[in-house]
Design an enzyme around this catalytic site. Structure first.
Site, PDB file in Angstrom:
ATOM      1  N   ASP A 100      -4.107  -5.617   2.489  1.00 49.09           N
ATOM      2  CA  ASP A 100      -5.216  -6.475   2.911  1.00 49.09           C
ATOM      3  C   ASP A 100      -5.114  -7.893   2.366  1.00 49.09           C
ATOM      4  O   ASP A 100      -5.699  -8.814   2.912  1.00 49.09           O
ATOM      5  CB  ASP A 100      -6.544  -5.849   2.455  1.00 49.09           C
ATOM      6  CG  ASP A 100      -6.819  -4.577   3.232  1.00 49.09           C
ATOM      7  OD1 ASP A 100      -6.721  -4.625   4.459  1.00 49.09           O
ATOM      8  OD2 ASP A 100      -7.104  -3.546   2.601  1.00 49.09           O
ATOM      9  N   ASN A 129       0.867  -1.182   0.000  1.00 45.53           N
ATOM     10  CA  ASN A 129       0.000   0.000   0.000  1.00 45.53           C
ATOM     11  C   ASN A 129       0.900   1.227   0.000  1.00 45.53           C
ATOM     12  O   ASN A 129       2.007   1.176   0.548  1.00 45.53           O
ATOM     13  CB  ASN A 129      -0.841   0.042   1.277  1.00 45.53           C
ATOM     14  CG  ASN A 129      -2.049  -0.861   1.198  1.00 45.53           C
ATOM     15  OD1 ASN A 129      -2.206  -1.617   0.257  1.00 45.53           O
ATOM     16  ND2 ASN A 129      -2.887  -0.778   2.199  1.00 45.53           N
ATOM     17  N   LYS A 148      11.536 -16.503  -9.936  1.00 42.85           N
ATOM     18  CA  LYS A 148      10.885 -15.339 -10.548  1.00 42.85           C
ATOM     19  C   LYS A 148       9.864 -15.807 -11.600  1.00 42.85           C
ATOM     20  O   LYS A 148      10.183 -16.675 -12.419  1.00 42.85           O
ATOM     21  CB  LYS A 148      11.956 -14.453 -11.207  1.00 42.85           C
ATOM     22  CG  LYS A 148      11.390 -13.201 -11.810  1.00 42.85           C
ATOM     23  CD  LYS A 148      12.440 -12.350 -12.484  1.00 42.85           C
ATOM     24  CE  LYS A 148      11.762 -11.243 -13.264  1.00 42.85           C
ATOM     25  NZ  LYS A 148      12.674 -10.584 -14.175  1.00 42.85           N
ATOM     26  N   LYS A 180     -16.849   0.759  14.736  1.00 43.54           N
ATOM     27  CA  LYS A 180     -17.551  -0.299  15.486  1.00 43.54           C
ATOM     28  C   LYS A 180     -17.121  -1.676  14.990  1.00 43.54           C
ATOM     29  O   LYS A 180     -16.899  -2.582  15.779  1.00 43.54           O
ATOM     30  CB  LYS A 180     -19.067  -0.134  15.342  1.00 43.54           C
ATOM     31  CG  LYS A 180     -19.558   1.062  16.136  1.00 43.54           C
ATOM     32  CD  LYS A 180     -21.068   1.163  16.105  1.00 43.54           C
ATOM     33  CE  LYS A 180     -21.495   2.521  16.639  1.00 43.54           C
ATOM     34  NZ  LYS A 180     -22.564   3.120  15.899  1.00 43.54           N
ATOM     35  N   ILE A 185      -5.224  -6.601  12.013  1.00 40.44           N
ATOM     36  CA  ILE A 185      -4.471  -6.457  13.273  1.00 40.44           C
ATOM     37  C   ILE A 185      -5.260  -5.592  14.256  1.00 40.44           C
ATOM     38  O   ILE A 185      -5.422  -5.924  15.428  1.00 40.44           O
ATOM     39  CB  ILE A 185      -3.078  -5.852  12.988  1.00 40.44           C
ATOM     40  CG1 ILE A 185      -2.321  -6.749  12.004  1.00 40.44           C
ATOM     41  CG2 ILE A 185      -2.294  -5.664  14.283  1.00 40.44           C
ATOM     42  CD1 ILE A 185      -1.081  -6.123  11.397  1.00 40.44           C
ATOM     43  N   PRO A 230      -4.693 -10.979   8.188  1.00 41.59           N
ATOM     44  CA  PRO A 230      -5.459 -10.755   9.428  1.00 41.59           C
ATOM     45  C   PRO A 230      -5.636  -9.259   9.654  1.00 41.59           C
ATOM     46  O   PRO A 230      -4.779  -8.470   9.269  1.00 41.59           O
ATOM     47  CB  PRO A 230      -4.538 -11.355  10.507  1.00 41.59           C
ATOM     48  CG  PRO A 230      -3.174 -11.353   9.892  1.00 41.59           C
ATOM     49  CD  PRO A 230      -3.353 -11.505   8.418  1.00 41.59           C
ATOM     50  N   PHE A 255      -6.751   4.063  12.255  1.00 44.05           N
ATOM     51  CA  PHE A 255      -6.776   5.095  11.218  1.00 44.05           C
ATOM     52  C   PHE A 255      -7.518   4.527  10.008  1.00 44.05           C
ATOM     53  O   PHE A 255      -7.487   3.324   9.778  1.00 44.05           O
ATOM     54  CB  PHE A 255      -5.350   5.484  10.811  1.00 44.05           C
ATOM     55  CG  PHE A 255      -4.828   6.656  11.587  1.00 44.05           C
ATOM     56  CD1 PHE A 255      -4.517   6.523  12.931  1.00 44.05           C
ATOM     57  CD2 PHE A 255      -4.670   7.901  10.979  1.00 44.05           C
ATOM     58  CE1 PHE A 255      -4.064   7.604  13.659  1.00 44.05           C
ATOM     59  CE2 PHE A 255      -4.211   8.991  11.705  1.00 44.05           C
ATOM     60  CZ  PHE A 255      -3.905   8.847  13.042  1.00 44.05           C
TER      61      PHE A 255
END
Ligand code: C5P
Length: 417
Positions: A290, A218, A300, A357, A320, A318, A338
């Protein structure tokens, strides 16, 4: 957030109006200020230190002999402040200011400070109109002390006249005007806010290898997580920073664990949190990839020999943050996540709350990925169980410091319930 970034010392002296100062603290904090309350002994007879501590998120101080601040609180306390506001100010306290007396922490602070001082007097009308008080007020004014009020009306003693402390909102209006000409400190002071707490922070991206030369990741510079780690260390916490691959120096006083993949990050977080409990903090800032390939190829993948990435099988990493949020209460730190979103933060409150939530986080901080990636500033949205508050764009170091203040306040609130 008209007072965002300002730190104030609020002196409370012994008058019945001290109860209104509790509301004043709330309203100062609502407007973004950080507040250190300093009380005189007689103020403590009207309102307890616990109320001011809970409302300000910082221990209210009374004792000039406390070991805090290198044993010199009268010198240190106002150094970082935009100014000292005394509300309510009794006739006796103003008389002591006039004479330069230093028989308690607040009066020593006033004498040892070069910051602006503002007072909101509160007393019986006779005391206010007495020539001694009027002469003292005139002298303080002459020396540049701002005198706000008193107001006129019914008094606690049953009389009517001049001597009521201005209402909190009237005091704030004076303060906002006075602060217009005072520069905000670049970052608010944090000293001691998280002392004796352990904080575990994830930062940066994770990298999931596909083969020896490729991987999926990311975009994340790690700047926000590193700024938060630094702010937590400045606030006195024992900080473990679990960092994905970034090119940033380790902040001073921070214990850094380098990891590459989401699984490594999860293992490092579990290890760092192994003996943590509800008085500690977890802040998941990392942009965790993700998905990862089910198996990493040792050779390769080559186009020439018919290799393709299209046939790769993926498995979800997972979560975290959600794992930490779901720990049993005795092992669960105060949990902050975040969320980097795309679009406009305004109007995103509901989606952010739903994510908070879903992940069982105490606080979720939203930001716009495209607007904050690789930039040194960020606009945030702070979502707690009962609130969704936008924070306008500021330098990441300032946002990090404000977030630490926010976390300390919420922790203290949770612990006092
Ligand atoms: O679901 P989303 O990626 O938007 O959630 C972001 C929050 O969840 C961040 O705090 C991030 O560090 C955390 N997270 C995590 N593990 C994942 C994915 C996200 O801890 N696998």
């Amino acid at each position: 957030m008209t007072l965002q970034g300002h730190h104030l010392v609020l002196g409370v002296t012994g008058g019945i109006a001290a109860y209104k100062s509790c509301d004043l603290v709330r309203r100062l904090i609502e407007r973004g200020a950080s507040v250190q309350v300093v009380m005189t002994e007689s103020a403590c007879r009207f309102v307890g230190t616990a109320s001011f501590t809970a409302l300000s998120g910082r221990p209210a101080m009374t004792d000039p002999w406390s070991g805090a601040n290198n044993g010199m609180p009268h010198i240190d306390l106002s150094r970082e402040a935009s100014g000292i506001l005394i509300a309510p100010a009794t006739a006796d306290f103003m008389a002591r200011m006039v004479n330069g007396q230093t028989n308690d922490l607040l009066s020593s602070l006033c004498l040892a400070s070069d910051r602006p001082i503002w007072v909101a007097p509160a007393m019986n009308r006779q005391m206010w109109s007495h020539p001694a008080t009027q002469a003292n007020v005139a002298l303080l004014r002459e020396r540049g002390v701002g005198i706000w009020g008193p107001g006129n009306g019914e008094q606690a003693c049953g009389e009517t006249g001049d001597g009521r402390m201005l209402e909190p909102l009237e005091i704030i209006a004076h303060l906002e005007a006075a602060l217009q000409s005072i520069e905000r400190p670049s970052t608010p002071p944090l000293r001691g806010l998280l002392s004796k707490r352990r904080v575990v922070i994830t930062a940066g991206p994770t990298f999931e290898p596909i083969d020896p030369v490729r991987g999926i990741t990311n975009r994340s510079s790690g700047q926000m997580g590193y700024a938060i780690a630094q702010a937590c260390a400045q606030a006195g916490a024992e900080v473990t920073l679990v960092s994905g691959p970034v090119s940033l120096p380790t902040p001073m006083g921070v214990n850094r664990l380098d990891v590459t993949t989401a699984l490594e990050m999860q293992a490092a977080v579990d290890q760092a949190l192994s003996s943590c409990g509800p008085s500690d903090v977890f802040i998941g800032v990392a942009a965790v990839a993700d998905w990862r390939p089910i198996a990493t190829r040792q050779d390769k993948i080559k186009k020439e020999t018919g290799g393709s990435l299209a046939s790769l099988e993926w498995i979800e990493s997972p979560d975290i943050l959600a794992g930490v949020g779901a720990r049993p209460p005795s092992q669960r730190p105060f949990t902050v996540g975040f969320a980097a979103e795309i679009g406009q933060l305004s109007g995103m409150g509901e989606a952010l709350q739903a994510k908070r939530k879903r992940k069982s986080a105490d606080v979720l901080v939203g930001n716009i990925a495209t607007e904050s990636l690789q930039k040194s500033s960020a606009e945030l949205m702070i979502c707690g169980p009962d609130d969704t508050t936008p924070w306008p764009r500021r330098d990441k170091a300032v946002q990090a410091a404000n977030l630490v203040i926010e976390i300390a306040r919420r922790l203290q609130e949770a612990e006092s319930n």
